[in-house]
Motif scaffolding. Structure first.
Motif, PDB file in Angstrom:
ATOM      1  N   LYS A  26       0.823  -1.202   0.000  1.00  0.00           N
ATOM      2  CA  LYS A  26       0.000   0.000   0.000  1.00  0.00           C
ATOM      3  C   LYS A  26       0.857   1.251   0.000  1.00  0.00           C
ATOM      4  O   LYS A  26       0.616   2.192  -0.751  1.00  0.00           O
ATOM      5  CB  LYS A  26      -0.901  -0.008   1.231  1.00  0.00           C
ATOM      6  CG  LYS A  26      -2.361  -0.088   0.857  1.00  0.00           C
ATOM      7  CD  LYS A  26      -3.207  -0.057   2.090  1.00  0.00           C
ATOM      8  CE  LYS A  26      -3.968  -1.361   2.229  1.00  0.00           C
ATOM      9  NZ  LYS A  26      -4.607  -1.485   3.534  1.00  0.00           N
ATOM     10  N   THR A  63       3.878   1.561  -1.060  1.00  0.00           N
ATOM     11  CA  THR A  63       4.531   1.693  -2.361  1.00  0.00           C
ATOM     12  C   THR A  63       3.598   2.340  -3.375  1.00  0.00           C
ATOM     13  O   THR A  63       3.977   3.272  -4.093  1.00  0.00           O
ATOM     14  CB  THR A  63       4.952   0.312  -2.885  1.00  0.00           C
ATOM     15  OG1 THR A  63       5.577  -0.408  -1.843  1.00  0.00           O
ATOM     16  CG2 THR A  63       5.865   0.436  -4.071  1.00  0.00           C
ATOM     17  N   LEU A  64       2.367   1.850  -3.421  1.00  0.00           N
ATOM     18  CA  LEU A  64       1.406   2.407  -4.373  1.00  0.00           C
ATOM     19  C   LEU A  64       1.152   3.884  -4.102  1.00  0.00           C
ATOM     20  O   LEU A  64       1.110   4.694  -5.032  1.00  0.00           O
ATOM     21  CB  LEU A  64       0.088   1.645  -4.273  1.00  0.00           C
ATOM     22  CG  LEU A  64      -0.017   0.402  -5.151  1.00  0.00           C
ATOM     23  CD1 LEU A  64      -1.282  -0.364  -4.824  1.00  0.00           C
ATOM     24  CD2 LEU A  64      -0.009   0.791  -6.610  1.00  0.00           C
ATOM     25  N   LEU A  65       0.999   4.222  -2.834  1.00  0.00           N
ATOM     26  CA  LEU A  65       0.739   5.619  -2.494  1.00  0.00           C
ATOM     27  C   LEU A  65       1.919   6.508  -2.867  1.00  0.00           C
ATOM     28  O   LEU A  65       1.742   7.602  -3.396  1.00  0.00           O
ATOM     29  CB  LEU A  65       0.448   5.741  -0.993  1.00  0.00           C
ATOM     30  CG  LEU A  65      -1.018   5.642  -0.614  1.00  0.00           C
ATOM     31  CD1 LEU A  65      -1.187   5.759   0.885  1.00  0.00           C
ATOM     32  CD2 LEU A  65      -1.806   6.747  -1.308  1.00  0.00           C
ATOM     33  N   LEU A 111      10.950  -5.418  -7.332  1.00  0.00           N
ATOM     34  CA  LEU A 111      10.647  -4.015  -7.033  1.00  0.00           C
ATOM     35  C   LEU A 111      11.890  -3.206  -6.682  1.00  0.00           C
ATOM     36  O   LEU A 111      11.930  -2.000  -6.890  1.00  0.00           O
ATOM     37  CB  LEU A 111       9.658  -3.926  -5.873  1.00  0.00           C
ATOM     38  CG  LEU A 111       8.193  -4.152  -6.217  1.00  0.00           C
ATOM     39  CD1 LEU A 111       7.329  -3.965  -4.980  1.00  0.00           C
ATOM     40  CD2 LEU A 111       7.745  -3.169  -7.294  1.00  0.00           C
ATOM     41  N   LEU A 115      12.279   0.782  -7.265  1.00  0.00           N
ATOM     42  CA  LEU A 115      12.046   1.643  -6.106  1.00  0.00           C
ATOM     43  C   LEU A 115      13.303   2.410  -5.718  1.00  0.00           C
ATOM     44  O   LEU A 115      13.230   3.584  -5.354  1.00  0.00           O
ATOM     45  CB  LEU A 115      11.546   0.820  -4.924  1.00  0.00           C
ATOM     46  CG  LEU A 115      10.120   0.297  -5.090  1.00  0.00           C
ATOM     47  CD1 LEU A 115       9.631  -0.346  -3.811  1.00  0.00           C
ATOM     48  CD2 LEU A 115       9.171   1.412  -5.512  1.00  0.00           C
ATOM     49  N   PHE A 117      -6.538   2.712  -9.467  1.00  0.00           N
ATOM     50  CA  PHE A 117      -6.807   3.114  -8.102  1.00  0.00           C
ATOM     51  C   PHE A 117      -8.012   2.370  -7.547  1.00  0.00           C
ATOM     52  O   PHE A 117      -7.990   1.873  -6.437  1.00  0.00           O
ATOM     53  CB  PHE A 117      -7.048   4.620  -8.054  1.00  0.00           C
ATOM     54  CG  PHE A 117      -6.996   5.175  -6.678  1.00  0.00           C
ATOM     55  CD1 PHE A 117      -5.786   5.557  -6.133  1.00  0.00           C
ATOM     56  CD2 PHE A 117      -8.138   5.323  -5.928  1.00  0.00           C
ATOM     57  CE1 PHE A 117      -5.732   6.080  -4.861  1.00  0.00           C
ATOM     58  CE2 PHE A 117      -8.084   5.841  -4.658  1.00  0.00           C
ATOM     59  CZ  PHE A 117      -6.872   6.221  -4.117  1.00  0.00           C
ATOM     60  N   GLU A 133      -7.719  -1.083  -6.215  1.00  0.00           N
ATOM     61  CA  GLU A 133      -6.856  -1.313  -5.077  1.00  0.00           C
ATOM     62  C   GLU A 133      -7.469  -1.006  -3.723  1.00  0.00           C
ATOM     63  O   GLU A 133      -7.053  -1.539  -2.722  1.00  0.00           O
ATOM     64  CB  GLU A 133      -5.574  -0.469  -5.264  1.00  0.00           C
ATOM     65  CG  GLU A 133      -4.323  -1.197  -4.995  1.00  0.00           C
ATOM     66  CD  GLU A 133      -4.387  -2.656  -5.382  1.00  0.00           C
ATOM     67  OE1 GLU A 133      -4.469  -3.457  -4.447  1.00  0.00           O
ATOM     68  OE2 GLU A 133      -4.376  -3.014  -6.565  1.00  0.00           O
ATOM     69  N   LEU A 147      -7.237   1.707  -1.837  1.00  0.00           N
ATOM     70  CA  LEU A 147      -6.112   2.139  -1.017  1.00  0.00           C
ATOM     71  C   LEU A 147      -6.557   2.566   0.375  1.00  0.00           C
ATOM     72  O   LEU A 147      -5.856   2.380   1.348  1.00  0.00           O
ATOM     73  CB  LEU A 147      -5.390   3.294  -1.703  1.00  0.00           C
ATOM     74  CG  LEU A 147      -4.477   2.872  -2.833  1.00  0.00           C
ATOM     75  CD1 LEU A 147      -3.944   4.078  -3.549  1.00  0.00           C
ATOM     76  CD2 LEU A 147      -3.334   2.040  -2.297  1.00  0.00           C
TER      77      LEU A 147
END
Lengths: 291, 418
Positions: free
Chosen positions: A118, A120-122, B122, B126, B411, B414, B416
């Motif tokens: 979460k 990471t996505l944000l 990742l 990242l 979005f 997900e 969030l």
């Protein structure tokens, strides 16, 4: 006028009555006017590139004795071949690196549940809001610290990193649509995550991957902001910077050479575009249009 | 609390070794060791970030001695990011020791690799985001609170200091700055609105034209109209700049049909109009491409029943076509607005912000906020003010884009917010 345009969107009958003919005349007039507006600059620059003279003042759209001398000059009298090769190099490297980085990142974010997903996505979401070139100064200092100023590597590293947040979001949106049952079936058959991705997901995601590849390939052709900042010496120069300098120079004496150079850049890009047009439109819609 | 978890709290990796996960344990231990060894370096980096250097530029025995404030700031930031990474690893290490179950011991190396797949994949992405995207952003934000600028606060000759909110005060209170900000902001918003509006409706017009049933050779027309989108933008912009320049073809044509030559790019209002026209030429095809498919998907019977009711063309346009197209393209409009708001390339390539405006500091009549920032950064080295304006842009643009992204598929899938 109103009743004529009524038929712009839809016509209910196919009979040719005077009203219908008028509608067609109007429609075709619009089509032709618009085509002229679109084509005029293109024809003008092609015509200009065939002028024997050098300057903007003396050139005409349809030269009386056209010549290819400026195309020859590009390769003999300017650094154009160097710029071209540099740009190709950067574009290819950026395309490959960007596709690898972004497609894998998007795959993981679309398919896996793991700790820290979460956040990471944000992070990606928030970062993507910030236009990358607002960080001009910082990137410059950072590349200086890493000894990557005036190198193509520094530029490619930056480009491929800067595109991750935005493109990951688009690619992930596309991957989310691919049914999960497909990769689950592959996993049951004993495929590793890597094989599932390359053998099952990638072929299905072809449109968005092509879109991603194209945008990361064409991006570096036209970005002069970072190229100007990072690349300092003549042997590292790129097309965007080179062509810009030809035009913004005070004298305008290189006008026809610029025209020739511009055409040689536009032709390959337009051809690539023509071949994969449908992927581009699909890719654009995947990222943006509401379903 | 498990014993392994407690051990991992004391020293990273101990718990894993207790669990007989030797490779993992050793890697964690290495991370902690390297961090501990580098404590003096971390301390120095944090000192640099806090003070931005204390030694002014001077010579000792003919050798220059100085603190470079900007390098210190960057190194400090890198240290902060690295420390955050270590803390994340530390927390992960404790959790990992806790979540350990006997079952995992039998998995082979290959399986373990597959289990780590998300993290392995990742990491490169990242890390590059962290250092090449996030770090520069934080750096830019921090510069807004310093006096980093030419001529008196430019390293290595001079030190840079933290000045708190002084730059924000200057930008709003000092006339020359606030005038530039007001004028440029006004034009930027007007520009973003007009540019988006014209190319949106230009695109809709083209799409409707090409989609109309009355015309033949649809494919040919569409291919012609999409051309401006296919040609590299910078090329088109530079060509347009030459067309509209003093001796350019547009003025030649005007003269030939007996009209006066016009100062297209050197007169403020003309330059603004020309910019919007060029943007229309460049931007309409993009909208056309996207709207074509939307138009073909509108159910035909909507129009047919409207025809039976005797609705006029305009009525159908405003009550059927526009609402449906608008509904599916609202995110695009917002994106396009944000894009135009920051459309540096067009401004720089066509007018370079000109003509000059004597009331503005470092900006011309057609400069957008973003090109003003560019000039302050690259040409004038007013990094402090450039950063302040950058933050302002972010505050204006971020909500719009956040709004856009909360409406995309990625979005929604997900959830969030849970």
């Amino acid at each position: 006028m109103m009743s004529l345009e009524k038929n712009l969107v839809i016509s209910s009958s196919r009979k040719l009555n005077p009203k219908k003919i008028m509608v067609r005349i109007i429609l075709y007039t619009f089509l032709i006017i618009n085509s002229i507006i679109v084509l005029f600059p293109i024809v003008w620059i092609i015509g200009s590139s065939l002028n024997p003279g050098d300057s903007l003042y003396s050139s005409s759209m349809f030269p009386k004795n056209p010549t290819f001398v400026h195309y020859v000059e590009l390769f003999t009298k300017t650094d154009y071949p160097i710029w071209y090769m540099n740009t190709l190099k950067i574009a290819f490297a950026n395309m490959i690196l960007s596709v690898i980085l972004t497609s894998f990142t998007a795959y993981v974010l679309s398919r896996f549940k793991f700790k820290g997903k979460k956040i990471t996505l944000l992070t990606i979401l928030i970062l993507q809001v910030f236009p990358s070139f607002l960080t001009l100064t910082a990137v410059y200092v950072l590349l200086m610290q890493l000894n990557l100023l005036n190198t193509h590597l520094g530029l490619v590293l930056f480009y491929s990193a800067a595109q991750i947040p935005g493109n990951t979001w688009v690619v992930k949106g596309y991957l989310d649509q691919i049914p999960r049952s497909l990769d689950e079936a592959a996993k049951v058959d004993g495929a590793s995550n890597f094989t599932t991705f390359t053998k099952i997901i990638l072929p299905l995601a072809k449109p968005i991957i092509v879109f991603l590849a194209l945008t990361s390939f064409t991006g570096p052709w036209m970005d002069f902001i970072f190229q100007r900042l990072v690349l300092r010496s003549a042997d590292k120069k790129t097309l965007a910077v080179g062509l810009l300098e030809m035009v913004t120079g005070q004298s305008n004496t290189k006008f026809t050479t610029f025209a020739a150079g511009a055409i040689l850049v536009a032709i390959p890009i337009v051809i690539i575009f023509a071949f994969i047009q449908k992927y581009i439109i699909e890719g654009l819609s995947a990222g943006a249009v509401k379903s | 609390m498990k014993k392994s978890q407690f051990l991992s709290c004391i020293f990273m990796g101990l718990g894993q070794i207790y669990n007989k996960q030797y490779l993992k344990g050793i890697m964690f231990m290495l991370v902690e060791l390297i961090t501990l060894i580098n404590i003096p370096n971390f301390a120095k980096a944090f000192w640099g970030l806090y003070t931005l250097g204390e030694v002014k530029f001077h010579y000792v025995n003919g050798r220059a001695v100085f603190d470079h404030s900007i390098f210190l700031m960057l190194k400090g930031l890198i240290a902060v990011l690295l420390l955050i990474l270590v803390i994340i690893l530390y927390i992960f290490n404790i959790k990992d020791a806790k979540d350990y179950t006997k079952k995992n011991t039998k998995t082979s190396f290959k399986d373990a690799l597959d289990n780590m797949f998300p993290y392995i994949v990742l990491t490169p992405g990242l890390l590059s985001i962290m250092f090449l995207v996030l770090l520069p952003i934080i750096f830019t934000v921090l510069v807004a609170f310093t006096n980093y600028s030419a001529p008196y606060h430019l390293p290595p000759r001079n030190l840079v200091d933290w000045v708190g909110l002084q730059n924000f005060k200057d930008l709003f209170k000092m006339d020359i700055w606030s005038n530039t900000l007001k004028g440029t902001l006004k034009w930027t918003i007007m520009w973003a609105f007009l540019a988006t509006f014209t190319s949106y409706f230009g695109g809709l017009f083209l799409a409707m034209l090409v989609n109309s049933q009355e015309i033949k050779l649809k494919k040919l027309w569409r291919s012609i109209f999409i051309l401006p989108y296919a040609i590299p933008g910078l090329i088109s912009m530079l060509v347009m700049r030459l067309m509209f320049s003093g001796p350019g073809i547009i003025n030649d044509i005007l003269e030939k049909i007996g009209l006066q030559r016009v100062d297209w790019l050197t007169e403020p209002l003309n330059a603004k109009i020309v910019l919007i026209l060029i943007n229309l030429w460049l931007g309409a095809p993009y909208f056309m491409a996207l709207m074509t498919s939307i138009l073909t998907n509108i159910p035909k019977d909507l129009y047919e029943s409207a025809d039976i009711d005797g609705a006029s063309f305009l009525h159908k346009f405003f009550h059927i076509t526009l609402p449906l197209v608008f509904y599916s393209t609202t995110p695009l409009i917002i994106m396009s607005f944000a894009y135009n708001f920051n459309n540096f390339m067009l401004i720089y390539a066509v007018t370079d912000g000109g003509p000059v405006n004597p009331d503005y500091r470092y900006a011309g009549h057609t400069d957008l906020l973003i090109s003003w920032i560019y000039k302050m950064t690259v040409e004038q080295q007013q990094y402090h003010m450039a950063s302040v304006v950058t933050i302002l842009i972010f505050i204006i643009i971020a909500p719009a884009i956040a709004f856009f992204f909360t409406r995309t598929r990625s979005f929604k899938e997900e959830d969030l917010i849970q």
